[in-house]
Design a protein around this motif. Structure first.
Motif, short mmCIF file in Angstrom:
data_model
loop_
_atom_site.label_atom_id
_atom_site.label_comp_id
_atom_site.label_asym_id
_atom_site.label_seq_id
_atom_site.Cartn_x
_atom_site.Cartn_y
_atom_site.Cartn_z
N MET A 1 0.98 -1.28 0.05
CA MET A 1 0.08 0.00 -0.08
C MET A 1 0.93 1.21 -0.11
O MET A 1 2.11 1.17 0.28
CB MET A 1 -0.68 -0.03 1.18
N TYR A 2 0.23 2.53 -0.11
CA TYR A 2 0.78 3.52 -0.25
C TYR A 2 2.00 3.95 0.86
O TYR A 2 2.98 4.35 0.92
CB TYR A 2 -0.17 4.87 -0.43
N ARG A 3 1.34 3.78 2.10
CA ARG A 3 1.93 4.20 3.21
C ARG A 3 3.28 3.29 3.43
O ARG A 3 4.11 3.77 3.89
CB ARG A 3 0.87 4.02 4.52
N ASP A 4 2.87 1.82 3.26
CA ASP A 4 4.38 1.02 3.37
C ASP A 4 5.33 1.37 2.34
O ASP A 4 6.51 1.41 2.69
CB ASP A 4 3.90 -0.42 2.97
N LEU A 5 4.91 1.84 1.12
CA LEU A 5 6.00 2.25 0.04
C LEU A 5 6.78 3.69 0.42
O LEU A 5 7.86 3.90 0.33
CB LEU A 5 5.42 2.12 -1.27
N PHE A 6 5.74 4.70 0.40
CA PHE A 6 6.25 6.16 0.63
C PHE A 6 6.14 6.60 2.09
O PHE A 6 6.76 7.79 2.09
CB PHE A 6 5.29 6.83 -0.13
N ALA A 7 5.94 5.93 3.10
CA ALA A 7 6.21 6.19 4.29
C ALA A 7 5.35 7.43 4.87
O ALA A 7 5.93 8.26 5.69
CB ALA A 7 7.55 6.51 4.89
#
Length: 347
Positions: A1-7
């Motif tokens: 997901m976005y959060r996991d990839l882009f922190a």
């Protein structure tokens, strides 16, 4: 997901569905009539503002970056870059997009995965940058991006179905003036999309060839589009050389089938609608010559196991079929099709 990839958390989340076309195949680029319906499969774009493009595609497990001034590269990122390109060409200030993309829409099956990606991307950009775009304009921009940036000479049906269509309804679309009408699909029936297991390897080249043939038919008949003709003009087509008459005949008769199909749905005549679906497949097979032996076989199997109607959907040369099946008979239909056509994949 976005959060996991882009922190970080995405600023917006947008989505758009794939579609299947019930009637009206290869008519949209001839300014004709079509009757698609959205599917319950979504392409989701989680996004935030940034400079340039930075996109992770879950389906490809690939992260790509590109500056907005860089040329297209013939890959999946072109579809998102095209959305930014078309907005900037219209004068909107959109400096870039950071996104995580995931999609339930199968690729290469004629279910409009590219249009779903474009519409979802433009919806995300609309929300991110507060752009004054309605759903009709989103569809126009999505088609423009695919035609003029990506380089695929598609009609506007896919983008319209994804952007303004509604689940449970057919979208009667006049591609000449983009007028629309929602047509309720019959209660108690399921739209079954079945992949033939044959990749659409020749779809793009065959599609472009059919477009050229239609354009040549128009030139010889002295019209700007085949939409200017009616069923009364069918005798004129006999004088066209080679396959041109057959191509034009498919378009004319298919437009008529769309109107008859809408009338059948509105009158509750599901059987008649099924007959029109089969007539459409026959015309695509014989006059437009975009079917394959596997698609023909799959349609025949679907009808034998209880489908009210069935036909190839999409550009042809492989890909999927669409069938209309009573909900109460769906499981028996599904099992019967898989037994007789083991390569079938139900979506």
């Amino acid at each position: 997901m976005y959060r996991d990839l882009f922190a970080s958390e995405p600023s917006v989340v947008a989505s758009a569905p794939g579609r299947v076309n019930l009637l009206g195949e290869h008519t949209d680029y001839n300014q004709g009539l079509v009757l698609p319906t959205p599917l319950p499969y979504q392409t989701v774009v989680e996004a935030s503002a940034t400079q340039g493009l930075e996109v992770y595609a879950e389906n490809f497990q690939e992260l790509k970056r590109r500056g907005l001034e860089e040329p297209k590269q013939g890959d999946w990122l072109d579809y998102l870059a095209g959305c930014l390109w078309v907005l900037r060409r219209r004068g909107y200030e959109v400096p870039g997009l950071r996104a995580y993309v995931r999609s339930q829409v199968p690729m290469g099956g004629g279910l409009s995965s590219s249009a779903a990606l474009e519409v979802a991307t433009l919806r995300a950009l609309r929300e991110l940058y507060g752009l004054p775009l309605d759903d009709l304009e989103i569809a126009r921009l999505a088609q423009e991006a695919e035609v003029e940036y990506v380089g695929v000479r598609c009609g506007i049906m896919d983008q319209m179905a994804s952007s303004v269509g509604r689940l449970g309804y057919g979208l009667l679309l006049d591609t000449r003036d983009l007028s629309t009408r929602l047509v309720p699909l019959p209660v108690g029936y399921r739209v079954a999309v079945v992949d033939s297991g044959v990749p659409r390897r020749l779809a793009e080249s065959g599609y472009n060839t059919r477009r050229r043939e239609c354009e040549e038919a128009c030139a010889r008949l002295g019209v700007s589009s085949l939409r200017e003709l009616s069923m009364a003009d069918l005798p004129r087509l006999e004088g066209l050389p080679g396959p041109l008459g057959r191509r034009a005949r498919h378009v004319l008769t298919e437009n008529t089938r769309v109107l008859e199909g809408v009338r059948a749905l509105e009158e509750g005549d599901v059987g008649r609608f099924g007959e029109l679906m089969l007539a459409s497949h026959t015309s695509l097979r014989d006059d437009y010559e975009v079917s394959t032996p596997e698609l023909d076989r799959l349609v025949e199997v679907e009808l034998r196991h209880g489908a009210v109607g069935a036909r190839l959907t999409g550009a042809g040369f492989g890909g999927a079929t669409v069938a209309l099946v009573e909900e109460a008979r769906y499981e028996a239909f599904r099992q019967g099709v898989l037994e007789d056509y083991p390569k079938a994949r139900f979506l």
